[in-house]
Design an enzyme around this catalytic site. Sequence first.
Site, mmCIF file in Angstrom:
data_model
loop_
_atom_site.group_PDB
_atom_site.id
_atom_site.type_symbol
_atom_site.label_atom_id
_atom_site.label_comp_id
_atom_site.label_asym_id
_atom_site.label_seq_id
_atom_site.Cartn_x
_atom_site.Cartn_y
_atom_site.Cartn_z
ATOM 1 N N ASP A 1 -11.178 2.572 3.563
ATOM 2 C CA ASP A 1 -11.520 1.268 3.358
ATOM 3 C C ASP A 1 -13.261 1.115 3.006
ATOM 4 O OD1 ASP A 1 -9.448 -0.728 3.309
ATOM 5 O OD2 ASP A 1 -9.220 -0.432 5.443
ATOM 6 N N GLN B 1 -5.221 -1.516 9.158
ATOM 7 C CA GLN B 1 -5.075 -2.968 8.450
ATOM 8 C C GLN B 1 -5.858 -4.061 9.436
ATOM 9 O OE1 GLN B 1 -3.819 -3.417 5.344
ATOM 10 N NE2 GLN B 1 -4.310 -5.431 5.348
ATOM 11 N N LYS C 1 0.933 -1.297 -0.018
ATOM 12 C CA LYS C 1 0.078 0.022 -0.049
ATOM 13 C C LYS C 1 0.982 1.283 0.037
ATOM 14 C CE LYS C 1 -3.942 -2.354 2.027
ATOM 15 N NZ LYS C 1 -5.119 -2.525 3.205
#
Length: 292
Positions: A128, A105, A61
């Site tokens: 997200d 995460q 990422k």
Amino acid sequence: MRSHMNSSTAKILDGKALAARMREEIRLEADQLASKHGRKPGLAVIIVGNDPASHVYVKNKKIGCEKAGIHSFSHELSADTSQQHLLGLITELNNDPKVDGILVQLPVPDHINSEVILEAIDPGKDVDGFHPYNVGRLASRKPALRSCTPYGCMKLLEETGIDLHGKECVIVGASNIVGRPMALELLLVGATVTVTHRFSKNLRSHIERAEIIIAAAGKQGLIQGEWIKPGAIVVDVGIHRREDGSLTGDVEFEEASKNAGWITPVPGGVGPMTITMLLANTVQAFKTHVGD
Ligand SMILES: Nc1nc2c(c(=O)[nH]1)N[C@@H](CN(C=O)c1ccc(C(=O)N[C@@H](CCC(=O)O)C(=O)O)cc1)CN2
Ligand SMILES: [Mg+2]
């Protein structure tokens, strides 16, 4: 790769190639925005603990950000970080005008309640797309920030050029991060959606009538190739490591390729699209905060 006489017919839905094309477009847009507004879009990446796969995803990422002209702010926290501390960091980032996107995460360690954490993120920075506000927006046909894996699967389906209206779609797996938002994405474009899950009976009968299959059960080889309807589109979200170190998905790829019209490989299918849509969402969040 595929050397049999009864060779496969499926076309490959190449996520790696689509991701590369989209990332180039994202970079051009991020560069233009940075010249106009005097700063790059910014993404805060939080990881808690030492899960090796998660560290690989986070590294990818950050590399993805760098190449796309997005600034990444890295927060690597030890496995014993308290929920309180993590919530404090999220509050700081929610209030930081240089941060357009925040991601935590997953998975987080067991002593941290992921729902509490995800709901603490400002929905406008929730790149997200996991916050109930963003899930609710998608459910009510007014998508704002969309969750990356289902959004990436939709981009892959678009690549086939097939009209999704009224298509029989079967999603295997009902998780919060893939199956459920995937059902909402497909409903949004007018598909007919079935979601199967651990309590569903006779998976085979569902797969056999599906024109589009989204495999997101997290079970290696669960979906047998011979179940696939001729010409069906198969999108495999599963990632599993074989004993020899190679990667494979939830679908028996070789067998499925003989029936499917289109199929995503693992690796190189859905995975690269997940990170691409994260970058796209960060640029979208920047534009919402700063303007375009
Ligand atoms: N906060 C989040 N956590 C998690 C997400 C997420 O979208 N947000 N999804 C997964 C992990 N994930 C991203 O975080 C992810 C998984 C896999 C890939 C990928 O590119 N896979 C490659 C293979 C990589 C390899 O060699 O291992 C591929 O399929 O080609 C990207 C992102 C759970 N957590
Ligand atoms: Mg078999």
